[in-house]
Design a protein around this motif. Structure first.
Motif, PDB file in Angstrom:
ATOM      1  N   ILE A   8      18.986  21.572  -4.212  1.00 47.82           N
ATOM      2  CA  ILE A   8      19.165  20.413  -3.329  1.00 47.82           C
ATOM      3  C   ILE A   8      18.356  20.600  -2.052  1.00 47.82           C
ATOM      4  CG2 ILE A   8      20.849  19.169  -1.914  1.00 47.82           C
ATOM      5  CD1 ILE A   8      22.873  19.616  -4.161  1.00 47.82           C
ATOM      6  N   GLY A   9      18.325  21.791  -1.522  1.00 43.18           N
ATOM      7  CA  GLY A   9      17.539  22.071  -0.328  1.00 43.18           C
ATOM      8  C   GLY A   9      16.049  21.862  -0.561  1.00 43.18           C
ATOM      9  N   ARG A  10      15.542  22.373  -1.686  1.00 38.34           N
ATOM     10  CA  ARG A  10      14.122  22.184  -2.020  1.00 38.34           C
ATOM     11  C   ARG A  10      13.794  20.713  -2.236  1.00 38.34           C
ATOM     12  NH1 ARG A  10      15.024  26.438  -5.984  1.00 38.34           N
ATOM     13  NH2 ARG A  10      14.847  28.378  -4.847  1.00 38.34           N
ATOM     14  N   LEU A  11      14.691  20.005  -2.876  1.00 37.30           N
ATOM     15  CA  LEU A  11      14.494  18.576  -3.105  1.00 37.30           C
ATOM     16  C   LEU A  11      14.455  17.820  -1.776  1.00 37.30           C
ATOM     17  CD1 LEU A  11      14.213  16.314  -5.189  1.00 37.30           C
ATOM     18  CD2 LEU A  11      16.705  16.121  -5.177  1.00 37.30           C
ATOM     19  N   GLY A  12      15.322  18.202  -0.843  1.00 39.66           N
ATOM     20  CA  GLY A  12      15.320  17.571   0.474  1.00 39.66           C
ATOM     21  C   GLY A  12      14.022  17.819   1.219  1.00 39.66           C
ATOM     22  N   VAL A  13      13.500  19.033   1.160  1.00 37.12           N
ATOM     23  CA  VAL A  13      12.223  19.345   1.807  1.00 37.12           C
ATOM     24  C   VAL A  13      11.096  18.562   1.149  1.00 37.12           C
ATOM     25  CG1 VAL A  13      10.526  21.183   2.186  1.00 37.12           C
ATOM     26  CG2 VAL A  13      12.952  21.615   2.617  1.00 37.12           C
ATOM     27  N   LEU A  14      11.098  18.469  -0.166  1.00 38.81           N
ATOM     28  CA  LEU A  14      10.071  17.721  -0.883  1.00 38.81           C
ATOM     29  C   LEU A  14      10.096  16.240  -0.491  1.00 38.81           C
ATOM     30  CD1 LEU A  14       7.878  17.678  -3.097  1.00 38.81           C
ATOM     31  CD2 LEU A  14       9.706  17.131  -4.708  1.00 38.81           C
ATOM     32  N   ILE A  15      11.276  15.654  -0.406  1.00 35.34           N
ATOM     33  CA  ILE A  15      11.393  14.243  -0.012  1.00 35.34           C
ATOM     34  C   ILE A  15      10.890  14.053   1.411  1.00 35.34           C
ATOM     35  CG2 ILE A  15      13.060  12.426   0.516  1.00 35.34           C
ATOM     36  CD1 ILE A  15      14.648  13.376  -1.937  1.00 35.34           C
ATOM     37  N   ALA A  16      11.207  14.972   2.317  1.00 35.84           N
ATOM     38  CA  ALA A  16      10.749  14.864   3.701  1.00 35.84           C
ATOM     39  C   ALA A  16       9.228  14.941   3.779  1.00 35.84           C
ATOM     40  CB  ALA A  16      11.378  15.962   4.548  1.00 35.84           C
ATOM     41  N   VAL A  17       8.609  15.852   3.042  1.00 38.15           N
ATOM     42  CA  VAL A  17       7.151  15.998   3.062  1.00 38.15           C
ATOM     43  C   VAL A  17       6.482  14.759   2.476  1.00 38.15           C
ATOM     44  CG1 VAL A  17       5.235  17.304   2.071  1.00 38.15           C
ATOM     45  CG2 VAL A  17       7.174  18.511   3.068  1.00 38.15           C
ATOM     46  N   VAL A  18       6.980  14.252   1.382  1.00 35.80           N
ATOM     47  CA  VAL A  18       6.392  13.072   0.750  1.00 35.80           C
ATOM     48  C   VAL A  18       6.548  11.847   1.649  1.00 35.80           C
ATOM     49  CG1 VAL A  18       6.647  11.464  -1.182  1.00 35.80           C
ATOM     50  CG2 VAL A  18       6.599  13.912  -1.596  1.00 35.80           C
ATOM     51  N   SER A  19       7.690  11.709   2.307  1.00 37.63           N
ATOM     52  CA  SER A  19       7.891  10.532   3.163  1.00 37.63           C
ATOM     53  C   SER A  19       6.993  10.574   4.390  1.00 37.63           C
ATOM     54  CB  SER A  19       9.351  10.409   3.571  1.00 37.63           C
ATOM     55  OG  SER A  19       9.715  11.494   4.399  1.00 37.63           O
ATOM     56  N   VAL A  20       6.675  11.742   4.906  1.00 39.13           N
ATOM     57  CA  VAL A  20       5.799  11.844   6.070  1.00 39.13           C
ATOM     58  C   VAL A  20       4.334  11.678   5.664  1.00 39.13           C
ATOM     59  CG1 VAL A  20       4.947  13.435   7.835  1.00 39.13           C
ATOM     60  CG2 VAL A  20       7.390  13.254   7.400  1.00 39.13           C
ATOM     61  N   CYS A  21       3.931  12.235   4.558  1.00 38.83           N
ATOM     62  CA  CYS A  21       2.522  12.219   4.145  1.00 38.83           C
ATOM     63  C   CYS A  21       2.165  11.067   3.226  1.00 38.83           C
ATOM     64  CB  CYS A  21       2.178  13.522   3.447  1.00 38.83           C
ATOM     65  SG  CYS A  21       2.382  14.966   4.489  1.00 38.83           S
ATOM     66  N   GLY A  22       3.130  10.405   2.644  1.00 39.59           N
ATOM     67  CA  GLY A  22       2.845   9.412   1.626  1.00 39.59           C
ATOM     68  C   GLY A  22       2.444   8.045   2.131  1.00 39.59           C
ATOM     69  N   CYS A  23       2.690   7.719   3.375  1.00 36.54           N
ATOM     70  CA  CYS A  23       2.433   6.372   3.886  1.00 36.54           C
ATOM     71  C   CYS A  23       1.288   6.387   4.887  1.00 36.54           C
ATOM     72  CB  CYS A  23       3.695   5.813   4.538  1.00 36.54           C
ATOM     73  SG  CYS A  23       5.087   5.745   3.420  1.00 36.54           S
ATOM     74  N   GLN A  24       0.103   6.644   4.429  1.00 35.44           N
ATOM     75  CA  GLN A  24      -1.038   6.754   5.325  1.00 35.44           C
ATOM     76  C   GLN A  24      -1.808   5.457   5.479  1.00 35.44           C
ATOM     77  OE1 GLN A  24      -1.768   9.390   7.231  1.00 35.44           O
ATOM     78  NE2 GLN A  24       0.111  10.286   6.459  1.00 35.44           N
ATOM     79  N   LYS A  25      -1.825   4.597   4.495  1.00 32.11           N
ATOM     80  CA  LYS A  25      -2.580   3.354   4.600  1.00 32.11           C
ATOM     81  C   LYS A  25      -1.630   2.192   4.911  1.00 32.11           C
ATOM     82  CE  LYS A  25      -2.510   2.034  -0.226  1.00 32.11           C
ATOM     83  NZ  LYS A  25      -3.266   1.555  -1.333  1.00 32.11           N
ATOM     84  N   PRO A  26      -2.118   1.158   5.591  1.00 35.56           N
ATOM     85  CA  PRO A  26      -1.241   0.031   5.919  1.00 35.56           C
ATOM     86  C   PRO A  26      -0.860  -0.767   4.674  1.00 35.56           C
ATOM     87  CG  PRO A  26      -3.483  -0.443   6.580  1.00 35.56           C
ATOM     88  CD  PRO A  26      -3.458   0.988   6.124  1.00 35.56           C
ATOM     89  N   LEU A  27       0.316  -1.349   4.707  1.00 36.34           N
ATOM     90  CA  LEU A  27       0.791  -2.132   3.576  1.00 36.34           C
ATOM     91  C   LEU A  27      -0.028  -3.404   3.403  1.00 36.34           C
ATOM     92  CD1 LEU A  27       2.896  -2.382   1.362  1.00 36.34           C
ATOM     93  CD2 LEU A  27       4.395  -3.494   3.012  1.00 36.34           C
ATOM     94  N   PHE A  28      -0.316  -4.098   4.512  1.00 37.33           N
ATOM     95  CA  PHE A  28      -1.117  -5.311   4.483  1.00 37.33           C
ATOM     96  C   PHE A  28      -2.342  -5.113   5.369  1.00 37.33           C
ATOM     97  CE2 PHE A  28       3.220  -6.967   3.797  1.00 37.33           C
ATOM     98  CZ  PHE A  28       3.034  -7.507   2.533  1.00 37.33           C
ATOM     99  N   PRO A  29      -3.516  -4.834   4.791  1.00 41.41           N
ATOM    100  CA  PRO A  29      -4.717  -4.709   5.626  1.00 41.41           C
ATOM    101  C   PRO A  29      -5.006  -6.034   6.334  1.00 41.41           C
ATOM    102  CG  PRO A  29      -5.130  -3.896   3.403  1.00 41.41           C
ATOM    103  CD  PRO A  29      -3.788  -4.555   3.393  1.00 41.41           C
ATOM    104  N   PRO A  30      -5.465  -5.990   7.577  1.00 44.83           N
ATOM    105  CA  PRO A  30      -5.660  -7.235   8.330  1.00 44.83           C
ATOM    106  C   PRO A  30      -6.766  -8.134   7.785  1.00 44.83           C
ATOM    107  CG  PRO A  30      -6.346  -5.326   9.617  1.00 44.83           C
ATOM    108  CD  PRO A  30      -5.728  -4.812   8.365  1.00 44.83           C
TER     109      PRO A  30
END
Length: 73
Positions: A8-30
């Motif tokens: 559970i601890g490893r899974l929590g760390v994995l989710i935290a890393v993915v949530s911080v690094c996974g959203c790099q591009k904007p959802l709607f480009p202008p």
């Protein structure tokens, strides 16, 4: 520490890393239309500006221009 707690601890760390690094591009480009209707207007050169500058020089939504009927242009 049990195996379940370690997993559970490893899974929590994995989710935290993915949530911080996974959203790099904007959802709607202008520069892309957000709806099929905006794309339709852009193809027929009837596109309206999404924002305008107010008296203070800040951008705000151009609601009156976007909601005005096309015949009044």
């Amino acid at each position: 520490m049990s195996v379940a707690q370690g997993t559970i601890g490893r899974l929590g760390v994995l989710i935290a890393v993915v949530s911080v690094c996974g959203c790099q591009k904007p959802l709607f480009p202008p520069n892309q239309p957000r709806t099929p209707y905006e794309r339709y207007q852009r193809l027929r050169t009837q596109e309206r500006p999404a924002t305008r500058q107010n008296v203070h020089g800040e951008d705000e939504p151009a609601l009156r221009e976007r909601l005005r009927p096309l015949e009044e242009r």
